[in-house]
Design a protein around this motif. Structure first.
Motif, PDB file in Angstrom:
ATOM      1  N   GLY A 209       0.867  -1.181   0.000  1.00 43.21           N
ATOM      2  CA  GLY A 209       0.000   0.000   0.000  1.00 43.21           C
ATOM      3  C   GLY A 209       0.899   1.225   0.000  1.00 43.21           C
ATOM      4  N   LEU A 210       0.617   2.175  -0.897  1.00 44.60           N
ATOM      5  CA  LEU A 210       1.483   3.362  -1.004  1.00 44.60           C
ATOM      6  C   LEU A 210       0.679   4.636  -0.784  1.00 44.60           C
ATOM      7  CD1 LEU A 210       4.302   4.616  -1.974  1.00 44.60           C
ATOM      8  CD2 LEU A 210       3.171   4.828  -4.186  1.00 44.60           C
ATOM      9  N   VAL A 211       1.235   5.484   0.071  1.00 45.46           N
ATOM     10  CA  VAL A 211       0.658   6.827   0.224  1.00 45.46           C
ATOM     11  C   VAL A 211       1.775   7.808  -0.085  1.00 45.46           C
ATOM     12  CG1 VAL A 211      -0.533   8.433   1.757  1.00 45.46           C
ATOM     13  CG2 VAL A 211      -0.852   5.975   2.065  1.00 45.46           C
TER      14      VAL A 211
ATOM     15  N   TYR B  28     -16.226  -5.648  -0.993  1.00 49.68           N
ATOM     16  CA  TYR B  28     -15.990  -5.111   0.353  1.00 49.68           C
ATOM     17  C   TYR B  28     -17.342  -4.954   1.022  1.00 49.68           C
ATOM     18  CZ  TYR B  28     -17.491  -0.685  -1.745  1.00 49.68           C
ATOM     19  OH  TYR B  28     -18.209   0.286  -2.385  1.00 49.68           O
ATOM     20  N   THR B  29     -17.340  -4.988   2.350  1.00 52.93           N
ATOM     21  CA  THR B  29     -18.616  -4.804   3.054  1.00 52.93           C
ATOM     22  C   THR B  29     -18.651  -3.386   3.619  1.00 52.93           C
ATOM     23  OG1 THR B  29     -17.677  -5.541   5.116  1.00 52.93           O
ATOM     24  CG2 THR B  29     -18.697  -7.245   3.718  1.00 52.93           C
ATOM     25  N   GLN B  30     -19.838  -2.907   3.954  1.00 49.36           N
ATOM     26  CA  GLN B  30     -19.973  -1.565   4.508  1.00 49.36           C
ATOM     27  C   GLN B  30     -19.274  -1.479   5.870  1.00 49.36           C
ATOM     28  OE1 GLN B  30     -21.003   1.322   3.138  1.00 49.36           O
ATOM     29  NE2 GLN B  30     -21.171   0.087   1.274  1.00 49.36           N
ATOM     30  N   GLU B  31     -19.252  -2.621   6.606  1.00 50.88           N
ATOM     31  CA  GLU B  31     -18.569  -2.643   7.919  1.00 50.88           C
ATOM     32  C   GLU B  31     -17.062  -2.421   7.716  1.00 50.88           C
ATOM     33  OE1 GLU B  31     -20.816  -5.210   7.104  1.00 50.88           O
ATOM     34  OE2 GLU B  31     -22.328  -4.015   8.163  1.00 50.88           O
ATOM     35  N   GLU B  32     -16.529  -3.148   6.727  1.00 47.17           N
ATOM     36  CA  GLU B  32     -15.087  -3.012   6.430  1.00 47.17           C
ATOM     37  C   GLU B  32     -14.757  -1.563   6.082  1.00 47.17           C
ATOM     38  OE1 GLU B  32     -12.733  -6.125   3.907  1.00 47.17           O
ATOM     39  OE2 GLU B  32     -14.871  -6.414   3.540  1.00 47.17           O
ATOM     40  N   LEU B  33     -15.605  -1.006   5.228  1.00 50.44           N
ATOM     41  CA  LEU B  33     -15.386   0.363   4.772  1.00 50.44           C
ATOM     42  C   LEU B  33     -15.421   1.324   5.967  1.00 50.44           C
ATOM     43  CD1 LEU B  33     -15.107   2.367   2.420  1.00 50.44           C
ATOM     44  CD2 LEU B  33     -17.573   2.351   2.167  1.00 50.44           C
ATOM     45  N   ARG B  34     -16.386   1.119   6.833  1.00 50.43           N
ATOM     46  CA  ARG B  34     -16.542   1.986   8.004  1.00 50.43           C
ATOM     47  C   ARG B  34     -15.304   1.874   8.910  1.00 50.43           C
ATOM     48  NH1 ARG B  34     -20.279   5.869  10.295  1.00 50.43           N
ATOM     49  NH2 ARG B  34     -18.915   6.474  11.986  1.00 50.43           N
ATOM     50  N   TYR B  35     -14.837   0.626   9.091  1.00 49.80           N
ATOM     51  CA  TYR B  35     -13.672   0.396   9.937  1.00 49.80           C
ATOM     52  C   TYR B  35     -12.440   1.128   9.372  1.00 49.80           C
ATOM     53  CZ  TYR B  35      -9.690  -2.034  11.997  1.00 49.80           C
ATOM     54  OH  TYR B  35      -8.500  -2.301  12.619  1.00 49.80           O
ATOM     55  N   ILE B  36     -12.257   0.988   8.036  1.00 46.31           N
ATOM     56  CA  ILE B  36     -11.104   1.634   7.389  1.00 46.31           C
ATOM     57  C   ILE B  36     -11.214   3.163   7.521  1.00 46.31           C
ATOM     58  CG2 ILE B  36     -10.018   2.081   5.126  1.00 46.31           C
ATOM     59  CD1 ILE B  36      -9.317  -0.675   6.190  1.00 46.31           C
TER      60      ILE B  36
ATOM     61  N   GLY C 267      -8.958  -0.044  -4.828  1.00 43.10           N
ATOM     62  CA  GLY C 267      -8.082  -1.218  -4.959  1.00 43.10           C
ATOM     63  C   GLY C 267      -8.737  -2.528  -4.575  1.00 43.10           C
ATOM     64  N   CYS C 268     -10.030  -2.519  -4.236  1.00 44.72           N
ATOM     65  CA  CYS C 268     -10.681  -3.755  -3.790  1.00 44.72           C
ATOM     66  C   CYS C 268     -10.864  -4.709  -4.961  1.00 44.72           C
ATOM     67  CB  CYS C 268     -12.054  -3.469  -3.180  1.00 44.72           C
ATOM     68  SG  CYS C 268     -11.919  -2.689  -1.596  1.00 44.72           S
TER      69      CYS C 268
ATOM     70  N   ALA D 293      -6.347   8.796   0.894  1.00 42.22           N
ATOM     71  CA  ALA D 293      -5.272   7.992   0.279  1.00 42.22           C
ATOM     72  C   ALA D 293      -4.809   6.898   1.245  1.00 42.22           C
ATOM     73  CB  ALA D 293      -4.110   8.898  -0.097  1.00 42.22           C
ATOM     74  N   ILE D 294      -4.764   7.220   2.555  1.00 43.66           N
ATOM     75  CA  ILE D 294      -4.361   6.209   3.537  1.00 43.66           C
ATOM     76  C   ILE D 294      -5.423   5.104   3.591  1.00 43.66           C
ATOM     77  CG2 ILE D 294      -3.942   5.785   6.009  1.00 43.66           C
ATOM     78  CD1 ILE D 294      -2.731   8.629   6.136  1.00 43.66           C
ATOM     79  N   ALA D 295      -6.702   5.519   3.595  1.00 42.82           N
ATOM     80  CA  ALA D 295      -7.792   4.532   3.633  1.00 42.82           C
ATOM     81  C   ALA D 295      -7.728   3.639   2.400  1.00 42.82           C
ATOM     82  CB  ALA D 295      -9.128   5.258   3.696  1.00 42.82           C
ATOM     83  N   ARG D 296      -7.462   4.255   1.244  1.00 43.49           N
ATOM     84  CA  ARG D 296      -7.383   3.495  -0.014  1.00 43.49           C
ATOM     85  C   ARG D 296      -6.255   2.462   0.035  1.00 43.49           C
ATOM     86  NH1 ARG D 296      -6.481   7.034  -5.273  1.00 43.49           N
ATOM     87  NH2 ARG D 296      -4.527   7.526  -4.216  1.00 43.49           N
ATOM     88  N   ALA D 297      -5.133   2.878   0.674  1.00 40.21           N
ATOM     89  CA  ALA D 297      -4.007   1.946   0.770  1.00 40.21           C
ATOM     90  C   ALA D 297      -4.319   0.820   1.745  1.00 40.21           C
ATOM     91  CB  ALA D 297      -2.760   2.705   1.208  1.00 40.21           C
ATOM     92  N   LEU D 298      -5.073   1.131   2.822  1.00 37.63           N
ATOM     93  CA  LEU D 298      -5.304   0.135   3.872  1.00 37.63           C
ATOM     94  C   LEU D 298      -6.385  -0.875   3.519  1.00 37.63           C
ATOM     95  CD1 LEU D 298      -5.115   2.315   7.104  1.00 37.63           C
ATOM     96  CD2 LEU D 298      -3.439   0.654   6.272  1.00 37.63           C
ATOM     97  N   ILE D 299      -7.373  -0.461   2.720  1.00 35.21           N
ATOM     98  CA  ILE D 299      -8.518  -1.349   2.486  1.00 35.21           C
ATOM     99  C   ILE D 299      -8.119  -2.616   1.730  1.00 35.21           C
ATOM    100  CG2 ILE D 299      -9.460  -0.493   0.281  1.00 35.21           C
ATOM    101  CD1 ILE D 299     -12.240  -0.507   1.779  1.00 35.21           C
ATOM    102  N   LYS D 300      -7.010  -2.566   1.014  1.00 33.68           N
ATOM    103  CA  LYS D 300      -6.617  -3.795   0.309  1.00 33.68           C
ATOM    104  C   LYS D 300      -5.734  -4.701   1.185  1.00 33.68           C
ATOM    105  CE  LYS D 300      -2.718  -1.976  -2.348  1.00 33.68           C
ATOM    106  NZ  LYS D 300      -2.053  -1.983  -3.624  1.00 33.68           N
ATOM    107  N   LYS D 301      -5.715  -4.376   2.470  1.00 35.76           N
ATOM    108  CA  LYS D 301      -4.993  -5.170   3.476  1.00 35.76           C
ATOM    109  C   LYS D 301      -3.557  -5.472   3.030  1.00 35.76           C
ATOM    110  CE  LYS D 301      -9.229  -7.487   4.902  1.00 35.76           C
ATOM    111  NZ  LYS D 301     -10.114  -7.700   3.779  1.00 35.76           N
ATOM    112  N   PRO D 302      -2.756  -4.441   2.868  1.00 33.75           N
ATOM    113  CA  PRO D 302      -1.391  -4.692   2.398  1.00 33.75           C
ATOM    114  C   PRO D 302      -0.523  -5.287   3.494  1.00 33.75           C
ATOM    115  CG  PRO D 302      -1.659  -2.379   2.937  1.00 33.75           C
ATOM    116  CD  PRO D 302      -2.993  -3.015   3.160  1.00 33.75           C
TER     117      PRO D 302
END
Ligand SMILES: Nc1ncnc2c1ncn2[C@@H]1O[C@H](COP(=O)(O)OP(=O)(O)OP(=O)(O)O)[C@@H](O)[C@H]1O
Length: 698
Positions: free
Chosen positions: A530-532, A556-564, A550-551, A604-613
């Motif tokens: 994941g790159l920021v 992805y689920t709404q819970e996952e999105l909310r957590y990120i 990046g999913c 950008a951080i959320a985008r990098a994290l949601i793909k579980k790098p």
């Protein structure tokens, strides 16, 4: 193209500086590749090799066109038969010839209709396919290509190239010429049967007028080319101005920019006017030639056939001959074109971008991309990274090579000058040598010359082969939080690019979990990172789209999105009903202009994290933010670091953000000079400690 942009800027220099740089620009112009205009044969082999079209459609269309023209060529003969049957009162023959004639017309119309219906859809599909195939190739290219070429240029090649390929396939069909010749030959034969002398005089006159048309079309093409180039310069100028609006406004140079732009537009206008004048001349010659041919035919008929015979001929066939006389003009024009090395009509300009597409397909990626293979198993990577004696230099770009050639040219000129000077000096030395020791003076001059040459060679080699990373070795263990610090240009961002394999190293090996990254699927490698970066680039879409970009398969689920959103700090602003009533569906605008720097960075951080790098890289992620935004973003980064689930690599200038790292790598001029924790490095009292003190004192 970069050279062209440069030559444009050369044009923009004011008059005084222009003189001095004119020479350089000329050198560049000479070196600049001319627009590549492919021949028909090259085009066909390019389509066959790179573009996969439905060729059955093209073949069908061409066969149907050819059939139409064969039917068409039959018509004059049927007309002659009708005329003869009428004169001889042969009603049986008249009937059959007339039915045949009607049948020809009908069949031709039906074939034309079917062909146009089929080709309309198939060519549209081909245009879309062409864009897709160009994009496919583009995505397979290395990052180096995108770093070297302008976005606007690449985009023009795709758009214009696809349109030109479409027109080329649609209107210059394979049998285009053949079907015309079948038409023409049928008509010419008809005229020949009526009177061969008329045919010969028509051909001679057509030949002369075509030579005149060719000459003026050549002139027109030259000015059109100039005009197209100027127009491109104008576009560059406009792009450049729009991209630098802030700088222009800050420096108050609006007036100067408008003047520069007006000059370019004015020049463009002159060439456009010239081209239009030539176009008019061509159309006058073409138009009047056709009329003159008609007059010549009438005169010929009366001159050769006598008044009575002429009258009969006039009544029966003259109108037909006149109707077909245009074909002699066209056939001689096509015949002449065969002998021209550079066909100079507008059609060739239309092929310019096809040439650029062909050049694009010649670019071969050095690193094999496998982005289509998206079914990868990320669980393999734990996040252990090893750099084993890495050395790296950026590949020499075309632009750099051009600069080097320019440098070389200048040096050659310099050498010539020096040689002339040397001859003078030797002469002087000889005179002095008569008084003193002549040998030693000449030796000294030779030595000086050699020294100068060595120095120039050294400078050249240094510029071509700039080693950015030198014998670099280090290890990062899974789950560690490490930082790279060092002066500007020391190679920190290059290390990040190498980890993602945007470039291949010159020597040594980069290992991920003990495996050489060259042996790992590129898709798997990049998806586990994941790159920021400092300037997050967002798509012109809503916040949710940008975060979940990046999913895999958009899963992805709404819970996952909310957590990120919670852990990256997006929730803090996006669920504020007053400021963001649309929540995650808020549109971010082009390049995220509707958001603040800190908000963009958190997305950008959320985008990098949601793909579980397995590895999260923060390349100066907070350095462009103001102090308050930086603090907010940094808090969330600190929280991530606290979780210790993934390897975190930070490139930072502000050292306060990396105090807690497990390991700090201190870079200088591409070499690793120090490493350790903040405390250990301070105790070392070396480069790092100096950097810290500089920042504190500041
Ligand atoms: N795409 C490129 N092509 C050629 N040379 C490059 C390229 N990118 C960087 N360089 C050169 O490589 C060297 C290291 O650059 P790099 O960006 O890695 O430094 P850095 O330590 O990250 O600098 P900064 O802190 O200013 O961002 C510099 O001399 C730079 O000019």
């Amino acid at each position: 193209m970069i050279k062209r942009i440069k030559s444009f800027f050369c044009k923009r220099q004011d008059k005084n500086t222009q003189k001095s740089t004119e020479k350089d620009c000329n050198i560049n112009k000479q070196e600049e590749e001319k627009d590549y205009i492919p021949t028909q044969f090259e085009l066909w082999s390019f389509y066959r090799k790179f573009l996969k079209f439905d060729y059955k459609q093209i073949i069908f269309q061409n066969i149907s066109t050819l059939s139409c023209s064969i039917i068409y060529a039959k018509q004059p003969f049927l007309l002659v038969r009708i005329k003869n049957a009428l004169m001889q009162n042969d009603f049986v023959d008249l009937q059959s010839a007339f039915i045949g004639y009607l049948f020809c017309i009908l069949l031709r119309q039906v074939l034309n209709f079917v062909e146009s219906q089929i080709s309309q859809n198939s060519f549209k599909k081909m245009k879309e396919e062409t864009v897709k195939q160009i994009l496919d190739h583009l995505f397979s290219l290395d990052m180096q290509y995108f770093e070297e070429n302008k976005v606007t240029q690449i985009s023009a090649v795709i758009k214009q190239g696809a349109v030109q390929i479409y027109y080329e396939l649609r209107y210059s069909k394979l049998f285009n010429k053949i079907d015309s010749y079948v038409d023409y030959l049928g008509q010419i034969y008809f005229i020949y049967t009526v009177n061969p002398i008329i045919l010969v005089s028509m051909l001679i006159f057509s030949f002369i007028s075509n030579i005149l048309v060719m000459y003026f079309k050549g002139k027109q093409s030259q000015t059109q080319k100039k005009e197209a180039e100027e127009s491109e310069f104008k576009d560059f100028a406009l792009d450049d101005i729009l991209n630098n609006m802030l700088v222009i406004k800050t420096f108050g140079t609006e007036k100067r920019e408008i003047e520069n732009l007006s000059k370019t537009i004015q020049q463009n206008k002159i060439n456009l006017q010239k081209s239009q004048t030539y176009e008019k001349i061509v159309s006058i010659i073409e138009g009047s030639s056709y009329d003159i041919i008609k007059v010549v035919i009438i005169l010929q008929i009366f001159f050769y056939s006598g008044l009575q015979e002429g009258k009969a001929l006039f009544a029966s066939t003259l109108s037909e001959i006149i109707g077909y006389s245009y074909c002699t003009f066209t056939i001689t024009s096509d015949f002449l074109k065969l002998f021209k090395s550079q066909p100079a009509d507008y059609y060739e300009n239309r092929k310019k971008y096809i040439g650029k597409v062909m050049k694009l397909f010649e670019v071969v990626p050095k690193i094999k991309q496998d982005y289509e293979n998206s079914q990868s198993d990320f669980s393999l990577f734990q996040g252990d990274i090893t750099f084993d004696n890495i050395s790296f230099s950026y590949p020499v770009s075309k632009d750099h090579l051009a600069q080097m050639n320019q440098l070389k040219h200048r040096e050659e000129q310099e050498k010539k000058k020096q040689l002339n000077n040397k001859e003078n000096q030797v002469q002087q030395a000889e005179e002095i040598a008569q008084e003193t020791d002549s040998n030693s003076t000449e030796d000294k001059l030779k030595e000086q010359e050699q020294e100068k040459e060595d120095l120039l060679n050294k400078q050249q080699n240094k510029q071509i082969d700039q080693v950015v990373i030198k014998n670099l070795s280090f290890q990062i263990k899974k789950g560690e939080f490490v930082a790279f610090v060092g002066t500007s240009g020391s190679g920190k961002s290059t290390i990040i690019k190498l980890i993602q394999r945007f470039y291949d190293v010159n020597s040594g090996a980069i290992l991920l979990d003990g495996q050489n990254i060259k042996d790992i699927s590129l898709n798997k490698l990049r998806r586990s990172i994941g790159l920021v970066s400092q300037e997050p680039s967002l798509f012109d879409n809503d916040i949710e789209y940008n975060i979940t970009y990046g999913c895999e398969n958009n899963k992805y689920t709404q819970e996952e999105l909310r957590y990120i959103c919670d852990i990256s700090g997006v929730s803090e602003f996006v669920f504020d009903q007053k400021r963001f009533p649309e929540g995650l569906k808020t549109l971010v605008g082009s390049k995220g202009t509707k958001l603040s720097g800190g908000q963009k960075q958190r997305i950008a951080i959320a985008r990098a994290l949601i793909k579980k790098p397995k590895i999260l890289i923060l390349d100066e992620a907070t350095s462009s933010l103001d102090a308050e935004s930086e603090n907010t973003v940094q808090q969330y980064i600190d929280q991530l670091v606290g979780q210790r689930g993934i390897t975190i690599i930070v490139v930072a200038h502000r050292l306060s953000t990396i105090v807690k790292s497990d390991n700090i790598f201190v870079m200088k001029k591409g070499k690793l000079r120090e490493q350790g924790t903040h405390q250990q490095l301070l105790a070392l009292n070396g480069i790092y400690s100096k950097l810290v003190h500089n920042q504190i004192s500041f």
